[in-house]
Design an enzyme around this catalytic site. Sequence first.
Site, PDB file in Angstrom:
ATOM      1  N   ASP A  69      27.088 -23.907 -25.972  1.00  8.16           N
ATOM      2  CA  ASP A  69      25.496 -24.192 -26.121  1.00  8.16           C
ATOM      3  C   ASP A  69      25.654 -22.618 -26.763  1.00  8.16           C
ATOM      4  O   ASP A  69      24.457 -22.041 -25.980  1.00  8.16           O
ATOM      5  CB  ASP A  69      24.893 -24.079 -25.047  1.00  8.16           C
ATOM      6  CG  ASP A  69      25.611 -25.299 -24.245  1.00  8.16           C
ATOM      7  OD1 ASP A  69      25.386 -26.311 -24.922  1.00  8.16           O
ATOM      8  OD2 ASP A  69      25.093 -25.795 -22.799  1.00  8.16           O
ATOM      9  N   GLU A 239      17.167 -31.625 -28.673  1.00  8.20           N
ATOM     10  CA  GLU A 239      17.193 -30.913 -27.727  1.00  8.20           C
ATOM     11  C   GLU A 239      17.719 -30.025 -28.874  1.00  8.20           C
ATOM     12  O   GLU A 239      17.521 -30.083 -30.089  1.00  8.20           O
ATOM     13  CB  GLU A 239      18.448 -31.456 -26.829  1.00  8.20           C
ATOM     14  CG  GLU A 239      19.957 -31.754 -27.009  1.00  8.20           C
ATOM     15  CD  GLU A 239      20.768 -31.937 -26.397  1.00  8.20           C
ATOM     16  OE1 GLU A 239      20.393 -31.844 -25.324  1.00  8.20           O
ATOM     17  OE2 GLU A 239      21.592 -33.070 -26.749  1.00  8.20           O
TER      18      GLU A 239
END
Length: 569
Positions: A69, A239
């Site tokens: 991430d 997302e």
Amino acid sequence: MNHIKIFVLTAFVFLLPIGVWSKKNGTVKPSDKPIFTNVEYFGEDSVYINNPLGEGEFYNPILQGCYPDPSICRKGGDYYLVCSSFAMMPGAPIFHSKDLVNWRQIGHVLSRPSQLHVSDRGTSGGMMAPAISYNPDNDMFYMITTVHCNFIVKAKNPAGPWSDPIPLKFNGIDPSLFFDDDGKAYIVHNDAPRKGLWKGHRTIKMWEYDVENDCLVPGSDHVIVNGGTKFHKKPYWVEAPHIYKHNGKYYLMCAEGGTGENHSEVVFMSDKVYGPYIEAPSNPILSQRYLDPKRKNKVDWAGHSDIVEGPDGKFYGVFLAIRPNVNDRTVTGRETFLLPVDWSGKWPVFENGLIPIEPILKLPQGVRNLTGKNGFIPQGNFGYKDNLTADTLDYRWFGLRIPIDSVARTTKRGLQFMPNEFNITHDRPLSGAWTRQIHTDFSFSAEMAYLPRNEKDLAGIACIQSSKCNYVFGVTCKGKEYWLVLQRNAKGNGNIVASHPLEYNARINLKVSAHNDEYQFSYSLDGGKTYIDFGKPQSGDILSTDVAGGFVGNMLGLYSTANNNAIPK
């Protein structure tokens, strides 16, 4: 390299306390508080052996091991990158670079217990999907993330200290901040729709952010994307949104498809910050999902990206992806990769982002490859050694759900642990120190000095993907004898795969070595000169996301407990 070396971890667990030296023989009185020293790690993957670097090249990924991430920002000629850390403490590792190739870890954003509460979270729970931003209007850095709630921390210096969390009252996950050139700020994030129309139906929502008062502007929330791309095809889980302004247009880039084999990156564009946003006709702009599953040097699951302008005036994207082993296992976790981004036209496009990602990239113009030198993180095959006697541990080490200094202390002879009432099968703070598995083929060893009191005491080394999926290799008691034991915990079912009485003078070297998808545990009673295999090679299946679930790779650790459940047979 001080704060981020990678080593062959040979676990020598000293089973002795930090005691008073004996005048007679110069030894230390053994203790039930284990001391670890002489840790060694070495990785030797075939992809790097078969693909040596040439002039003007560097390796991809730029951060090997479980650094998922990624988010990146720029201030002048300085770049800062953060990653998810889940239940690791300290949290949110932060890195600095001048050129996007050579990186140093400069600390952690969430470095204090007051900033991060993960004492009861699973290894894949806790802090995830951070986003770092720089606001030139107040010369301040911001990181926004989700733990129990969504919150912001901020700092003038990215190396810290960062503020305590500022909670924000909105639902959803994966928030990021955007600072517009008119002084206004906005938060975008993933959220549930008012009424879900299919499994994985999500939205992207935007709020205006009051920079002066560090709060949301009430009533400013708008859904700017409903569902994702190609709404009629029921897109799955949009997302990780980021907003950029380029040539007067607003671009919204998101991950889509879930973080597994269908992961991708998609982009939308608008004339106004609140939309309406139209999707690029060429979406996805980054994905490996269409490719031959048996391709050479396989990279997969690419997505969750962030874009920045590089020092050469071109654009680059950081993103997560995996490199599965020969059995398609994901033991090293989601790693941080880099690709150039062509933004010369209307839409940004990852260069070679839809064909097999190669292990080698060309250096940006004017950049030298200094990885592994002068404190820069190494790439490729490498190793490190650590005697664990420094006052401050290297950044490679972290605690699980608790800071290491809450359960251990550094001494002149190594790192001494205070075993607690939790064991590796509990989602609770563990008495241990952990580091990421960086390579598929590696060895990790350490020297230990330790004398357990009874069968509830154990210390040694461990491999953990979760509390339900792990290996424990250590010394305990059975009756009046010391025993060496290897336990496999598979989806919550514990199994002793090997155990044996130990003729033992309170010192032992413990090692785990992996080749392809097999993990061999071994020990030495002569100071590491000769290792004896203990039990048969064990499968890496339970250390992989596809079996264990979650988001982390395998973590290698120095581990102790006063509540042992690995009872010798």
